[in-house]
Design a protein around this motif. Structure first.
Motif, PDB file in Angstrom:
ATOM      1  N   LEU A  13     -53.345 -52.907 -11.445  1.00 53.73           N
ATOM      2  CA  LEU A  13     -54.090 -51.828 -12.108  1.00 53.73           C
ATOM      3  C   LEU A  13     -54.240 -50.615 -11.201  1.00 53.73           C
ATOM      4  CD1 LEU A  13     -55.611 -51.066 -14.718  1.00 53.73           C
ATOM      5  CD2 LEU A  13     -57.665 -52.078 -13.727  1.00 53.73           C
ATOM      6  N   CYS A  14     -54.437 -50.861  -9.928  1.00 50.94           N
ATOM      7  CA  CYS A  14     -54.633 -49.754  -8.991  1.00 50.94           C
ATOM      8  C   CYS A  14     -53.355 -48.965  -8.743  1.00 50.94           C
ATOM      9  CB  CYS A  14     -55.190 -50.278  -7.662  1.00 50.94           C
ATOM     10  SG  CYS A  14     -56.910 -50.811  -7.794  1.00 50.94           S
ATOM     11  N   LYS A  15     -52.215 -49.500  -9.162  1.00 49.19           N
ATOM     12  CA  LYS A  15     -50.956 -48.777  -9.024  1.00 49.19           C
ATOM     13  C   LYS A  15     -50.606 -47.982 -10.278  1.00 49.19           C
ATOM     14  CE  LYS A  15     -48.850 -52.038  -5.740  1.00 49.19           C
ATOM     15  NZ  LYS A  15     -47.774 -53.044  -5.542  1.00 49.19           N
ATOM     16  N   ALA A  16     -51.463 -48.053 -11.301  1.00 46.57           N
ATOM     17  CA  ALA A  16     -51.149 -47.409 -12.577  1.00 46.57           C
ATOM     18  C   ALA A  16     -51.152 -45.889 -12.450  1.00 46.57           C
ATOM     19  CB  ALA A  16     -52.149 -47.841 -13.637  1.00 46.57           C
ATOM     20  N   ASP A  17     -50.180 -45.253 -13.111  1.00 47.90           N
ATOM     21  CA  ASP A  17     -50.154 -43.795 -13.195  1.00 47.90           C
ATOM     22  C   ASP A  17     -50.951 -43.306 -14.396  1.00 47.90           C
ATOM     23  OD1 ASP A  17     -48.069 -43.070 -11.057  1.00 47.90           O
ATOM     24  OD2 ASP A  17     -47.034 -44.596 -12.242  1.00 47.90           O
ATOM     25  N   LEU A  18     -50.990 -44.097 -15.457  1.00 46.44           N
ATOM     26  CA  LEU A  18     -51.727 -43.754 -16.670  1.00 46.44           C
ATOM     27  C   LEU A  18     -52.461 -44.990 -17.164  1.00 46.44           C
ATOM     28  CD1 LEU A  18     -48.512 -42.636 -17.077  1.00 46.44           C
ATOM     29  CD2 LEU A  18     -49.676 -41.316 -18.817  1.00 46.44           C
ATOM     30  N   ILE A  19     -53.688 -44.814 -17.616  1.00 47.85           N
ATOM     31  CA  ILE A  19     -54.433 -45.898 -18.238  1.00 47.85           C
ATOM     32  C   ILE A  19     -54.960 -45.387 -19.569  1.00 47.85           C
ATOM     33  CG2 ILE A  19     -56.343 -47.521 -18.043  1.00 47.85           C
ATOM     34  CD1 ILE A  19     -56.187 -47.200 -15.019  1.00 47.85           C
ATOM     35  N   TYR A  20     -54.457 -45.964 -20.641  1.00 45.31           N
ATOM     36  CA  TYR A  20     -54.887 -45.574 -21.990  1.00 45.31           C
ATOM     37  C   TYR A  20     -56.012 -46.498 -22.440  1.00 45.31           C
ATOM     38  CZ  TYR A  20     -54.777 -45.708 -27.138  1.00 45.31           C
ATOM     39  OH  TYR A  20     -55.116 -45.731 -28.469  1.00 45.31           O
ATOM     40  N   ILE A  21     -57.160 -45.900 -22.772  1.00 49.86           N
ATOM     41  CA  ILE A  21     -58.299 -46.640 -23.334  1.00 49.86           C
ATOM     42  C   ILE A  21     -58.393 -46.254 -24.801  1.00 49.86           C
ATOM     43  CG2 ILE A  21     -60.735 -47.175 -23.130  1.00 49.86           C
ATOM     44  CD1 ILE A  21     -59.451 -47.777 -20.534  1.00 49.86           C
ATOM     45  N   SER A  22     -58.144 -47.192 -25.696  1.00 55.28           N
ATOM     46  CA  SER A  22     -58.044 -46.859 -27.119  1.00 55.28           C
ATOM     47  C   SER A  22     -59.373 -46.439 -27.720  1.00 55.28           C
ATOM     48  CB  SER A  22     -57.471 -48.048 -27.896  1.00 55.28           C
ATOM     49  OG  SER A  22     -58.325 -49.178 -27.788  1.00 55.28           O
ATOM     50  N   HIS A  23     -60.476 -47.093 -27.306  1.00 56.08           N
ATOM     51  CA  HIS A  23     -61.794 -46.726 -27.825  1.00 56.08           C
ATOM     52  C   HIS A  23     -62.852 -47.344 -26.920  1.00 56.08           C
ATOM     53  CE1 HIS A  23     -60.843 -50.592 -29.722  1.00 56.08           C
ATOM     54  NE2 HIS A  23     -62.111 -50.762 -30.057  1.00 56.08           N
ATOM     55  N   MET A  24     -64.100 -47.072 -27.251  1.00 57.59           N
ATOM     56  CA  MET A  24     -65.168 -47.351 -26.295  1.00 57.59           C
ATOM     57  C   MET A  24     -65.767 -48.745 -26.398  1.00 57.59           C
ATOM     58  SD  MET A  24     -68.190 -44.972 -27.910  1.00 57.59           S
ATOM     59  CE  MET A  24     -69.432 -45.508 -26.760  1.00 57.59           C
ATOM     60  N   HIS A  25     -65.317 -49.587 -27.316  1.00 55.15           N
ATOM     61  CA  HIS A  25     -65.818 -50.961 -27.354  1.00 55.15           C
ATOM     62  C   HIS A  25     -65.504 -51.654 -26.036  1.00 55.15           C
ATOM     63  CE1 HIS A  25     -66.158 -51.366 -32.013  1.00 55.15           C
ATOM     64  NE2 HIS A  25     -67.280 -50.948 -31.465  1.00 55.15           N
ATOM     65  N   SER A  26     -66.408 -52.540 -25.622  1.00 55.76           N
ATOM     66  CA  SER A  26     -66.334 -53.062 -24.265  1.00 55.76           C
ATOM     67  C   SER A  26     -65.229 -54.086 -24.049  1.00 55.76           C
ATOM     68  CB  SER A  26     -67.687 -53.669 -23.866  1.00 55.76           C
ATOM     69  OG  SER A  26     -68.143 -54.603 -24.829  1.00 55.76           O
ATOM     70  N   ASP A  27     -64.516 -54.503 -25.096  1.00 54.28           N
ATOM     71  CA  ASP A  27     -63.326 -55.318 -24.869  1.00 54.28           C
ATOM     72  C   ASP A  27     -62.097 -54.440 -24.644  1.00 54.28           C
ATOM     73  OD1 ASP A  27     -63.566 -54.607 -27.625  1.00 54.28           O
ATOM     74  OD2 ASP A  27     -62.040 -56.086 -28.158  1.00 54.28           O
ATOM     75  N   HIS A  28     -62.314 -53.116 -24.583  1.00 50.46           N
ATOM     76  CA  HIS A  28     -61.240 -52.161 -24.297  1.00 50.46           C
ATOM     77  C   HIS A  28     -61.626 -51.233 -23.146  1.00 50.46           C
ATOM     78  CE1 HIS A  28     -58.969 -53.278 -27.951  1.00 50.46           C
ATOM     79  NE2 HIS A  28     -60.192 -53.586 -28.391  1.00 50.46           N
ATOM     80  N   LEU A  29     -62.824 -50.700 -23.214  1.00 50.18           N
ATOM     81  CA  LEU A  29     -63.374 -49.939 -22.090  1.00 50.18           C
ATOM     82  C   LEU A  29     -64.388 -50.847 -21.397  1.00 50.18           C
ATOM     83  CD1 LEU A  29     -63.906 -47.450 -20.367  1.00 50.18           C
ATOM     84  CD2 LEU A  29     -65.396 -46.573 -22.173  1.00 50.18           C
TER      85      LEU A  29
END
Length: 555
Positions: A187-203
């Motif tokens: 994860l720390c090597k990611a260039d982009l992180i897409y968070i689809s929405h704010m529910h806590s199983d995603h954010l």
């Protein structure tokens, strides 16, 4: 839209002069004999309204409502949602959605009618790229857990929705799968992180807080999302809003486009990733992604599949909510969702399909009842259903650490190296969740000083600002088994005038009795969180009279 393309006009249904004359006043249910598509026309005194016969919730078919004496309301056969066709507003749930109207064009020469849909250009059709040949290993998709995927796209790394530690929805959802042991390094090597929405199983805050500075988040410009994401990332990475729905160029080979959900545009999104003309579509949790308008024949499509992501009906009691009714409802809904997803995949015809974003378990011992009754779909069953109806779609049910090589699978799906499993001996399923360390953080709110003073109740609901709605709720603080606490708060809120009466009002009103686990409720209040932690997280028990879903209140 920031590009120049004219919208297209599609004639959905044509009526001759005689057919127009034969229209009844009120509701007319019609079907295009050539396409098989169904439509609703409402004939008023001096106007005609038209819409697709398609419920905005989950695409169910409307029929006339026998309880409607005015001839204006139709009822969805899936979930009993009701639409007043004379206004194009849903009356159940009340004060919620509006149906998308079609254009009615009168033909002057013969006084017939055309029902027309005006379609804006599909943003993915603007500046399309001819797919380049991919090298083996150039595009690799690795499954970590739940909705979290790692995409290697040339020299760039992109992550989707990293929930990799701790529970979601307070203490209600726990990871089913054990993510690869090197997930944090990845994860720390990611260039982009897409968070689809704010529910806590995603954010998931306790996951993203561990991301090193320099990473960034791409998301729609949703104020609630950025408030919550900003709280998570204030010591590391600032979330970046991106325009919707236009291509966002990362480099000469990679771009992505975020699209909104047609039902919950303020909450859910989906994404299209374009690498060298090869498209990856991730619809995540969207109920009706982009209003149902999506690209066909993408290289890889992934979506949720499981169901069970709601407190309804397991947390409800009274009236029809017997155990037999709940069991039958869950069974029926699972089957509907399975068929809906299979039909969606069949219609879009991706080259490869992957079900994900449904691998959670109600693991805490206090939620044993939920775990045993909240049954979910099997991804292999869905993939089997898809292959039966369209055998040329390759399906993939990954386990943590499994990798799909897009070049190989597109060239030869039977290639043994097209998909690879995690190394031998890798742990697949979780068998412990460290409950106490996470619950202690939540339960710390119980003894917070603000709850020594009952004035917090008025302060909290005034802050929330919901009022002017004829609903009274009774809120009861309970232990883990939903037994009322002897010294817990038990109070009424009248949302009509935002008052806090000692007894229920005498006039007619809707009523809900909500029992909440004290730790979660006080944590939600103290931190200003959404009640989704209570409702989706199975942390309350609800009775309502009458049995009506109050969309405005829930929203």
């Amino acid at each position: 839209l920031p590009f120049s393309m004219e919208q297209s006009k599609q004639i959905l249904l044509s009526l001759s002069a005689s057919e127009v004359t034969n229209l009844k006043n009120g509701i007319n249910l019609l079907r295009n004999k050539e396409t098989g598509k169904a439509y609703i026309l409402y004939k008023g005194e001096d106007y005609i309204k038209a819409c697709k016969n398609l419920c905005k919730h989950q695409g169910g078919l409307f029929v006339k409502d026998i309880e409607d004496l005015d001839g204006r309301v139709v009822r969805c056969t899936k979930h009993n949602w009701k639409l007043d066709v004379s206004t194009m507003k849903y009356v159940n749930p009340p004060d919620s959605f509006c149906q998308d109207e079609l254009v009615v064009i009168e033909q002057k020469e013969n006084i017939g009618l055309e029902i027309v849909e005006l379609n804006p250009p599909n943003p993915w059709d603007v500046d399309p790229r001819t797919p380049d040949n991919l090298q083996y290993g150039e595009v690799q998709v690795t499954y970590l857990t739940h909705a979290c995927m790692e995409l290697k796209l040339g020299d760039k790394i992109m992550f989707f929705d990293p929930w990799l530690t701790g529970p979601a929805f307070a203490r209600g959802w726990w990871l089913l799968h054990e993510p690869p042991s090197d997930w944090l390094e990845r994860l720390c090597k990611a260039d982009l992180i897409y968070i689809s929405h704010m529910h806590s199983d995603h954010l998931r805050l306790c996951t993203v807080r561990q991301v090193q500075p320099g990473r960034f988040y791409n998301s729609p410009s949703c104020p609630q999302f950025f408030w919550k994401a900003g709280e998570a990332c204030k010591d590391s990475t600032v979330p970046v809003p991106v325009p919707v729905p236009v291509p966002n160029n990362v480099d000469e080979n990679l771009r992505f486009m975020i699209l909104m959900d047609g039902i919950h545009p303020e909450m859910d999104t989906c994404i299209i990733v374009d690498y060298k003309g090869h498209l990856i579509l991730n619809t995540v949790d969207c109920t009706r992604p982009n209003g149902g308008i999506l690209p066909r024949n993408v290289d890889l499509m992934m979506s949720d599949f499981a169901g069970g992501a709601s407190g309804f009906p397991m947390t409800f009691s009274g009236g029809k909510f017997t155990e037999d009714w709940k069991a039958q409802f869950v069974k029926t809904e699972r089957k509907k969702l399975l068929n809906y997803k299979a039909q969606l995949v069949k219609d879009l015809s991706p080259k490869v399909y992957c079900p994900f974003a449904g691998y959670f378990v109600e693991a805490h011992p206090s939620d044993k009842y939920i775990r045993e009754t909240n049954l979910k779909n099997d991804p292999d069953e869905l993939n089997t259903l898809i292959r039966k109806s369209k055998s040329d779609i390759t399906t993939w049910t990954p386990k943590p650490g499994a990798v799909l090589d897009l070049a190989r699978v597109l060239q030869d799906p039977s290639d043994s190296k097209a998909t690879t499993d995690a190394p031998a001996g890798s742990k697949i399923y979780k068998d412990s969740w460290d409950f106490q360390s996470y619950l202690s953080v939540i339960n710390a709110s119980i003894d917070d000083e603000i709850f020594l003073h009952s004035l917090w109740i008025k302060e909290y609901y005034t802050w929330a600002g919901f009022k002017g709605y004829n609903l009274v709720i009774r809120m009861i603080e309970t232990d883990d088994d939903f037994n009322p606490l002897p010294n817990g708060y038990d109070y009424l809120v009248n949302f009509l005038d935002l008052s806090f009466p000692k007894e229920r009002p005498q006039y007619e009103h809707s009523y809900e009795e909500i029992k909440n686990r004290v730790g979660v409720m006080r944590h939600v209040v103290k931190c200003g969180l959404l009640w989704d932690d209570l409702y989706i997280g199975f942390q309350n028990r609800i009775k309502r009279d009458p049995d009506v879903y109050h969309h405005q209140f829930s929203n």
